[in-house]
Design an enzyme around this catalytic site. Structure first.
Site, PDB file in Angstrom:
ATOM      1  N   SER A  32       0.136   8.252  -3.858  1.00 21.68           N
ATOM      2  CA  SER A  32       1.268   7.104  -3.696  1.00 21.68           C
ATOM      3  C   SER A  32       0.602   6.779  -2.174  1.00 21.68           C
ATOM      4  O   SER A  32      -0.568   7.069  -1.809  1.00 21.68           O
ATOM      5  CB  SER A  32       2.563   7.597  -3.484  1.00 21.68           C
ATOM      6  OG  SER A  32       3.641   6.336  -3.314  1.00 21.68           O
ATOM      7  N   ASN A  33       1.398   5.871  -1.590  1.00 19.08           N
ATOM      8  CA  ASN A  33       1.293   5.513  -0.095  1.00 19.08           C
ATOM      9  C   ASN A  33       2.219   5.437   0.777  1.00 19.08           C
ATOM     10  O   ASN A  33       3.404   5.814   0.294  1.00 19.08           O
ATOM     11  CB  ASN A  33       0.354   4.026  -0.412  1.00 19.08           C
ATOM     12  CG  ASN A  33       1.165   3.013  -0.584  1.00 19.08           C
ATOM     13  OD1 ASN A  33       2.177   2.725  -0.244  1.00 19.08           O
ATOM     14  ND2 ASN A  33       0.775   2.211  -1.840  1.00 19.08           N
ATOM     15  N   GLU A  34       2.309   4.787   2.103  1.00 20.36           N
ATOM     16  CA  GLU A  34       2.984   5.164   3.209  1.00 20.36           C
ATOM     17  C   GLU A  34       4.080   3.824   3.101  1.00 20.36           C
ATOM     18  O   GLU A  34       4.747   3.828   4.164  1.00 20.36           O
ATOM     19  CB  GLU A  34       2.365   5.195   4.523  1.00 20.36           C
ATOM     20  CG  GLU A  34       1.560   6.431   4.779  1.00 20.36           C
ATOM     21  CD  GLU A  34       2.455   7.455   5.405  1.00 20.36           C
ATOM     22  OE1 GLU A  34       3.713   7.453   5.284  1.00 20.36           O
ATOM     23  OE2 GLU A  34       1.978   8.474   5.741  1.00 20.36           O
TER      24      GLU A  34
END
Ligand code: C5P
Length: 221
Positions: A32-34
């Site tokens: 995933s990402n921030e």
């Protein structure tokens, strides 16, 4: 979903995507990402406050649904693509502010990915490309408005212009990494019409309001 209401006359049907996607490796692990989702939620709030009918398609985030917004929760990029396609059929505008994962594991394991006890210190994961939601939907958009985002470093303007053309968007909102997980951002909104509008160090609510205005062109004189 919550609190959908009838659009006012002249209101637009707007689809907004927000947040990250999750691409599962196994039932408990994912890529995933921030992305916090704040920009997309601010856009959804601003559009609903303007009287638009808003469908907010959100990846996994910890944010309250803005008042009057219909929310659809999704997990992966492929879930998001299906939800966007369905919602865009009845929409006038799509604003893709989600940070869609570019890659997903080639296989999702049914059980937990276990460490091998054979002494190996490395492992590898095969990834496949996710569909580009913006480019897919923009292909048949007709006269509907499609707005994308681009987070770039270096020669951002040139890259963002190329991205806008490649993906078939009407506008691209160019920002940099300082926008991630922060309250304020500086953006440049570039248009297919050659327009370029800089908005410096403003709150995401202010940027959202400017974007929503873009989707309500002034009537011809
Ligand atoms: O290519 P890049 O990820 O920089 O493009 C960003 C824009 O494209 C954003 O508007 C994002 O929501 C959209 N996007 C998409 N599907 C993907 C990757 C990005 O719609 N698989």
């Amino acid at each position: 979903m919550s609190g959908a209401r009838r659009p006012k006359p002249g209101a637009r049907r707007v689809v907004v995507t927000a947040g990250p996607t999750r691409e599962h490796v196994d039932p408990v692990r994912f890529l995933s990402n921030e992305s916090s989702g704040r920009m997309g939620f601010a856009i959804a709030r601003a559009a609903a406050a303007r009287g638009d009918h808003v469908t907010l398609i959100a990846g996994p985030v910890h944010l309250e649904t803005p008042p009057g917004v219909e929310r659809v929760d999704v997990v992966s990029a492929r879930d998001m693509l299906a939800a966007v396609k369905a919602a865009f059929e009845r929409a006038d505008v799509l604003i893709m502010s989600a940070a869609v994962g570019d890659w997903r594991p080639a296989r999702k394991l049914a059980g937990k990915w276990r460490k091998k006890d054979d002494g190996s210190e490395t492992a590898s994961l095969e990834l496949v490309k996710n569909p580009d939601i913006l480019a897919t939907v923009a292909r048949d958009k007709g006269d509907r408005l499609v707005i994308g985002f681009a987070l770039e470093t270096g020669d951002g303007l040139r890259r963002a212009r190329a991205k806008m053309k490649r993906k078939g968007a009407d506008y691209v909102v160019l920002n940099d990494a300082s926008a991630l997980n922060s309250e304020r951002a500086s953006v440049t909104i570039i248009g297919r019409d050659g327009s370029e509008r800089r908005i410096d160090a403003r709150s995401k609510d202010e940027i959202a309001a400017a974007l929503v205005e873009l989707t309500h062109p002034a009537p011809a004189q």
